[in-house]
Scaffold this motif. Structure first.
Motif, short mmCIF file in Angstrom:
data_model
loop_
_atom_site.label_atom_id
_atom_site.label_comp_id
_atom_site.label_asym_id
_atom_site.label_seq_id
_atom_site.Cartn_x
_atom_site.Cartn_y
_atom_site.Cartn_z
N UNK A 70 -12.90 6.25 -29.65
CA UNK A 70 -12.22 6.38 -30.95
C UNK A 70 -13.21 6.29 -32.10
N UNK A 71 -14.29 5.52 -31.92
CA UNK A 71 -15.35 5.50 -32.93
C UNK A 71 -15.96 6.89 -33.09
N UNK A 72 -16.29 7.52 -31.97
CA UNK A 72 -16.89 8.85 -32.04
C UNK A 72 -15.91 9.88 -32.60
N UNK A 73 -14.66 9.76 -32.27
CA UNK A 73 -13.66 10.69 -32.81
C UNK A 73 -13.55 10.52 -34.33
N UNK A 74 -13.46 9.29 -34.80
CA UNK A 74 -13.43 9.05 -36.25
C UNK A 74 -14.72 9.53 -36.90
N UNK A 108 -16.80 12.30 -22.57
CA UNK A 108 -18.10 11.90 -22.02
C UNK A 108 -18.27 10.39 -22.07
N UNK A 109 -17.79 9.75 -23.12
CA UNK A 109 -17.86 8.29 -23.21
C UNK A 109 -17.09 7.65 -22.07
N UNK A 151 -12.75 -6.95 -29.33
CA UNK A 151 -12.34 -6.00 -28.29
C UNK A 151 -13.52 -5.29 -27.63
N UNK A 152 -14.55 -5.00 -28.41
CA UNK A 152 -15.72 -4.34 -27.84
C UNK A 152 -16.38 -5.24 -26.81
N UNK A 198 -11.85 2.10 -19.20
CA UNK A 198 -10.91 2.81 -20.08
C UNK A 198 -10.74 2.09 -21.41
N UNK A 199 -10.84 0.77 -21.40
CA UNK A 199 -10.80 0.02 -22.65
C UNK A 199 -12.07 0.31 -23.46
N UNK A 200 -13.21 0.34 -22.78
CA UNK A 200 -14.46 0.71 -23.44
C UNK A 200 -14.34 2.14 -24.00
N UNK A 201 -13.79 3.05 -23.21
CA UNK A 201 -13.60 4.42 -23.66
C UNK A 201 -12.72 4.51 -24.88
N UNK A 202 -11.69 3.66 -24.93
CA UNK A 202 -10.81 3.64 -26.10
C UNK A 202 -11.56 3.16 -27.34
N UNK A 203 -12.29 2.06 -27.21
CA UNK A 203 -13.02 1.51 -28.37
C UNK A 203 -14.12 2.46 -28.83
#
Length: 140
Positions: free
Chosen positions: A123-127, A101-102, A35-36, A115-120
């Protein structure tokens, strides 16, 4: 605000940084490599084609360390000592700064699926923020 620098448990900063950085390796190389690549418009390129330039290891490590130190300073300055407030702080910082910001950085003509990049990546940064802040509080 910076008067807390001498109070910070710097071992907790190193442990939290290591967890955040290792989560990135796990996230992009094991959990979400396809996905990335798709979010970058490179879904037809093999994973082995990724750059071996040290910048792509050192750069994220430095950023993760700076983010971790910033969280430690703010946790100590705000007297966040328990898991509930630490989780709230992680979500606030994660969504309010890192995810937004991402996505904002990804919205440019060179990013085929921002937006797909932002999701991937968001969510990494949020975790990562959840891990960082819970570790910092646990070791405070």
């Amino acid at each position: 605000m910076f008067n807390v620098l001498t109070s910070i448990n710097w071992l907790s900063v190193l442990v939290a940084f290591a967890a955040y950085f290792m989560l990135g390796a796990l996230w992009y190389m094991v959990l979400f490599p396809k996905p990335y690549r798709a979010s970058l418009g490179k879904e037809h390129e093999p994973a082995a084609g990724q750059s071996q330039d040290p910048l792509y290891i050192v750069g994220p490590a430095v950023c993760a360390l700076l983010i971790t130190i910033t969280c430690a300073v703010l946790l100590y300055a705000l007297h966040i000592n328990t898991y509930g407030p630490a989780l709230g702080f992680a979500l606030l910082v994660g969504v309010g700064y890192l995810v937004s910001n991402t996505v904002n950085i990804a919205i440019n003509p060179n990013m085929p699926r921002p937006f797909f990049y932002g999701l991937i990546t968001g969510s990494y940064h949020l975790a990562g923020m959840v891990f960082v802040n819970l570790i910092l509080v646990a070791m405070k």
